[in-house]
Design a protein around this motif. Sequence first.
Motif, PDB file in Angstrom:
ATOM      1  N   LEU A   1       3.297   9.633 -50.878  1.00  0.00           N
ATOM      2  CA  LEU A   1       3.869  10.412 -49.785  1.00  0.00           C
ATOM      3  C   LEU A   1       5.138   9.769 -49.233  1.00  0.00           C
ATOM      4  O   LEU A   1       6.170  10.435 -49.084  1.00  0.00           O
ATOM      5  CB  LEU A   1       2.838  10.566 -48.665  1.00  0.00           C
ATOM      6  CG  LEU A   1       1.757  11.623 -48.845  1.00  0.00           C
ATOM      7  CD1 LEU A   1       0.729  11.533 -47.720  1.00  0.00           C
ATOM      8  CD2 LEU A   1       2.371  13.015 -48.875  1.00  0.00           C
TER       9      LEU A   1
ATOM     10  N   SER B   1      -0.038   9.582 -42.834  1.00  0.00           N
ATOM     11  CA  SER B   1       0.662  10.848 -43.081  1.00  0.00           C
ATOM     12  C   SER B   1       1.178  11.450 -41.781  1.00  0.00           C
ATOM     13  O   SER B   1       2.264  12.041 -41.747  1.00  0.00           O
ATOM     14  CB  SER B   1      -0.257  11.838 -43.795  1.00  0.00           C
ATOM     15  OG  SER B   1      -1.401  12.124 -42.997  1.00  0.00           O
TER      16      SER B   1
ATOM     17  N   GLU C   1       0.989  20.882 -48.826  1.00  0.00           N
ATOM     18  CA  GLU C   1      -0.232  20.771 -48.034  1.00  0.00           C
ATOM     19  C   GLU C   1      -1.368  21.583 -48.651  1.00  0.00           C
ATOM     20  O   GLU C   1      -2.520  21.140 -48.668  1.00  0.00           O
ATOM     21  CB  GLU C   1       0.020  21.238 -46.596  1.00  0.00           C
ATOM     22  CG  GLU C   1       1.038  20.394 -45.837  1.00  0.00           C
ATOM     23  CD  GLU C   1       0.556  18.974 -45.626  1.00  0.00           C
ATOM     24  OE1 GLU C   1      -0.195  18.734 -44.668  1.00  0.00           O
ATOM     25  OE2 GLU C   1       0.922  18.089 -46.437  1.00  0.00           O
TER      26      GLU C   1
ATOM     27  N   GLY D   1       5.017  12.600 -40.774  1.00  0.00           N
ATOM     28  CA  GLY D   1       5.296  13.926 -40.233  1.00  0.00           C
ATOM     29  C   GLY D   1       5.948  13.869 -38.869  1.00  0.00           C
ATOM     30  O   GLY D   1       6.861  14.649 -38.570  1.00  0.00           O
TER      31      GLY D   1
ATOM     32  N   MET E   1       3.028  18.588 -41.825  1.00  0.00           N
ATOM     33  CA  MET E   1       2.417  17.377 -42.352  1.00  0.00           C
ATOM     34  C   MET E   1       1.597  16.659 -41.290  1.00  0.00           C
ATOM     35  O   MET E   1       0.511  16.137 -41.569  1.00  0.00           O
ATOM     36  CB  MET E   1       3.490  16.428 -42.906  1.00  0.00           C
ATOM     37  CG  MET E   1       2.927  15.097 -43.389  1.00  0.00           C
ATOM     38  SD  MET E   1       4.175  13.954 -44.020  1.00  0.00           S
ATOM     39  CE  MET E   1       4.476  14.661 -45.634  1.00  0.00           C
TER      40      MET E   1
ATOM     41  N   MET F   1       6.917  22.075 -47.845  1.00  0.00           N
ATOM     42  CA  MET F   1       5.865  21.246 -47.287  1.00  0.00           C
ATOM     43  C   MET F   1       4.544  21.999 -47.245  1.00  0.00           C
ATOM     44  O   MET F   1       3.481  21.426 -47.532  1.00  0.00           O
ATOM     45  CB  MET F   1       6.245  20.808 -45.868  1.00  0.00           C
ATOM     46  CG  MET F   1       5.212  19.910 -45.204  1.00  0.00           C
ATOM     47  SD  MET F   1       5.049  18.311 -46.039  1.00  0.00           S
ATOM     48  CE  MET F   1       6.606  17.544 -45.573  1.00  0.00           C
TER      49      MET F   1
ATOM     50  N   GLY G   1      -2.467  18.055 -41.620  1.00  0.00           N
ATOM     51  CA  GLY G   1      -2.909  16.899 -42.384  1.00  0.00           C
ATOM     52  C   GLY G   1      -3.796  15.985 -41.568  1.00  0.00           C
ATOM     53  O   GLY G   1      -4.843  15.524 -42.029  1.00  0.00           O
TER      54      GLY G   1
END
Length: 291
Positions: A167, A225, A106, A229, A266, A102, A270
Amino acid sequence: MRAVRLAGWAMLVAAVPAWAHDTGAPHDEPPGWTLDPLILLPLLLAAGAFAVGWRRLSRRSRLGETGLRRSAGRFGTGWLVLAGALLSPLHEAGERSFAAHMFEHELIMLLAAPLLVLSRPLAVMLWAFPAGPRKRIGALAAAPVVHGAWRTLSAPVFATVAQAAALWLWHAPALFDRALSGSGWHAAQHLSFLVTALLFWSAMFARRTAPGIAALCLIVTSIVSGALGALMAFAESPWYAGYARFAFAPFGLSPVEDQQIAGLLMWVPGGLVHAGAALVIVRRLLRPAHA
């Protein structure tokens, strides 16, 4: 210049492929550097094309010297981040740790992609070609079909939906496990993340995108997102069989703990990047009202 972008981004993506993690290295050994020619050579090709084009442009005119230096700095930083994500031990660590996987994603989507877009490398790379091919590429990019396709793909709503779809679809357990078990699927996963991120940030930074629309798309992306997450972070069982087969991930983490850290990566970074970019745009939008 806008007409060059679609063909140019296709060239850049083709020159910087994000291939699968499976290197065949034993999972009980420390992760090492990934010096796969299929990754290393295209990265060098992209850097070389930018360097040659930049040198020719800088020799041709001094009027845009400051802008060229800024473009080189952004491209160089974005290239180093992308190369580090794909070549460093982080890349191989993603074979056994979802959190490392991950973190790599990112870096590609939240740092490398926006820096590459801000550097506006396509016009610079175009100057790496001789005059004849350069004119032909420019004419092809200016064709109505290519120009219209670029405007559609880089429209803010389309780019936002495309990135969100990539995603959520690729993080569905069935597709993610398929990507972990097959190099072709894994390459498709990584390329879709890179391509949609380039399209998304191109749309957010485009002059034709209204600031209010860009800010709204960034906030929506932060929520979309972040929700994915958060689901990972609060999950009490591992989603992916590819990582669940390891009794303990690196640093003594269980597969569930490793997944929860991946979810936090995430969710928090993010969300902060997208929300922060939205605040910058809103500040610029409101600045004339307070002048």
